[in-house]
Design a protein around this motif. Sequence first.
Motif, PDB file in Angstrom:
ATOM      1  N   UNK A  97       0.847  -1.193   0.000  1.00 46.81           N
ATOM      2  CA  UNK A  97       0.000   0.000   0.000  1.00 46.81           C
ATOM      3  C   UNK A  97       0.880   1.240   0.000  1.00 46.81           C
ATOM      4  N   UNK A  98       0.363   2.330  -0.533  1.00 48.37           N
ATOM      5  CA  UNK A  98       1.109   3.589  -0.556  1.00 48.37           C
ATOM      6  C   UNK A  98       1.430   4.055   0.864  1.00 48.37           C
ATOM      7  N   UNK A 105      -4.743   5.825   6.688  1.00 47.51           N
ATOM      8  CA  UNK A 105      -6.031   5.382   6.177  1.00 47.51           C
ATOM      9  C   UNK A 105      -6.530   4.037   6.700  1.00 47.51           C
ATOM     10  N   UNK A 106      -5.630   3.099   6.966  1.00 43.74           N
ATOM     11  CA  UNK A 106      -6.103   1.718   7.119  1.00 43.74           C
ATOM     12  C   UNK A 106      -5.983   1.139   8.532  1.00 43.74           C
ATOM     13  N   UNK A 130       3.835  -0.585  -6.128  1.00 43.25           N
ATOM     14  CA  UNK A 130       2.949  -1.673  -5.729  1.00 43.25           C
ATOM     15  C   UNK A 130       2.729  -2.668  -6.857  1.00 43.25           C
ATOM     16  N   UNK A 131       2.555  -2.202  -8.080  1.00 41.81           N
ATOM     17  CA  UNK A 131       2.351  -3.119  -9.200  1.00 41.81           C
ATOM     18  C   UNK A 131       3.545  -4.053  -9.352  1.00 41.81           C
ATOM     19  N   UNK A 132       4.751  -3.491  -9.270  1.00 38.36           N
ATOM     20  CA  UNK A 132       5.947  -4.329  -9.371  1.00 38.36           C
ATOM     21  C   UNK A 132       6.000  -5.339  -8.233  1.00 38.36           C
ATOM     22  N   UNK A 141      -1.354  -9.171  -2.223  1.00 39.73           N
ATOM     23  CA  UNK A 141      -2.289  -8.232  -2.843  1.00 39.73           C
ATOM     24  C   UNK A 141      -1.766  -6.823  -2.633  1.00 39.73           C
ATOM     25  N   UNK A 142      -2.236  -5.904  -3.458  1.00 36.33           N
ATOM     26  CA  UNK A 142      -1.837  -4.513  -3.320  1.00 36.33           C
ATOM     27  C   UNK A 142      -3.033  -3.602  -3.481  1.00 36.33           C
ATOM     28  N   UNK A 143      -2.944  -2.429  -2.909  1.00 32.63           N
ATOM     29  CA  UNK A 143      -3.931  -1.370  -3.165  1.00 32.63           C
ATOM     30  C   UNK A 143      -3.214  -0.356  -4.036  1.00 32.63           C
ATOM     31  N   UNK A 144      -3.453  -0.451  -5.341  1.00 36.80           N
ATOM     32  CA  UNK A 144      -2.717   0.338  -6.309  1.00 36.80           C
ATOM     33  C   UNK A 144      -3.427   1.618  -6.706  1.00 36.80           C
ATOM     34  N   UNK A 145      -2.659   2.535  -7.263  1.00 40.27           N
ATOM     35  CA  UNK A 145      -3.167   3.839  -7.691  1.00 40.27           C
ATOM     36  C   UNK A 145      -3.055   3.943  -9.208  1.00 40.27           C
TER      37      UNK A 145
END
Length: 292
Positions: A97-98, A105-106, A130-132, A141-145
């Motif tokens: 996550x960013x 946020x989380x 995150x994608x990489x 899993x990722x929370x991507x932008x």
Amino acid sequence: MEIRHLHYFMAVCEELHFTKAAEKLGISQPTLSQQIRVLEDEVGMPLFDRIGKKIVLTEAGSVLLSYGTEILDTLQNVKDAIKDLQNMKSGHIRIGIMPSDLDYRITQLVIDFHQKFPKVKLKIMSSIEIVRQVLENEVDIGIGINVLPNDRLVTIPLCREEYVLTVSKEHPMANRVSINIADLKNLPVIMYPEGFLGCKIVEETVKKHGFQLNCVLETSSITSIINLVKANIGATVQPYPLIKEMNDPTLHIIHIQDDAPSRSLSIIYRVDRYVSQATKALIEQIEVYFQG
């Protein structure tokens, strides 16, 4: 081909050094060399070129590396699936996550999930790549932008978030409720460094209107950015839900009326990854949390 031979081969690929690979595997270097020769005899081609003390992959070695990675990933998925059947509420999940969202946020999301699944270990990793991380199996899993379409990824849209101008209560614009995008021109701002997605999103928006941000300070930490804003060094442009979540009475939020920068959040994971019951539950909880 035996799985242990494949593990030996992958270890040599990672280290490109037989002695270091042998130490990592906990076996002797002569034993490792012998096992690699057995594997080379089986495939009928050399897998490594030995140049003095250095080794490099041959073309056959590169092919085996590609397929070997897939084989070991599949084997791990099988193990995870069987373990999941044995105990559906245990295991571990790695999340990317960013950094700013991780800091602000989380927390409540993590608390709620832990209360429901106390035996599941969460490892939350902040990253701007995150994608990489997801594609290279560094996280589950990722929370991507603003994730671009990718046939190697499952993408679950979460929400779209607009950016707002954030200033201190002492800032000259603290009496404003809204501004136009052109009002950002020449305004001293504090942002992430060039290359950070949070900065890129805003820069690309103002560029369409014929100007660049007047960045007086850059820092990779959202905490530093906010502290500098509170000290009235400058303003910043950040996602509205992020600033709202801070609930800081010393900050003032100003909405951008026309063509506000925005970002889209998505859950992402590899299409070939086994998704455990606990991970499915976490994904559902993330959807409710961000879409609620």
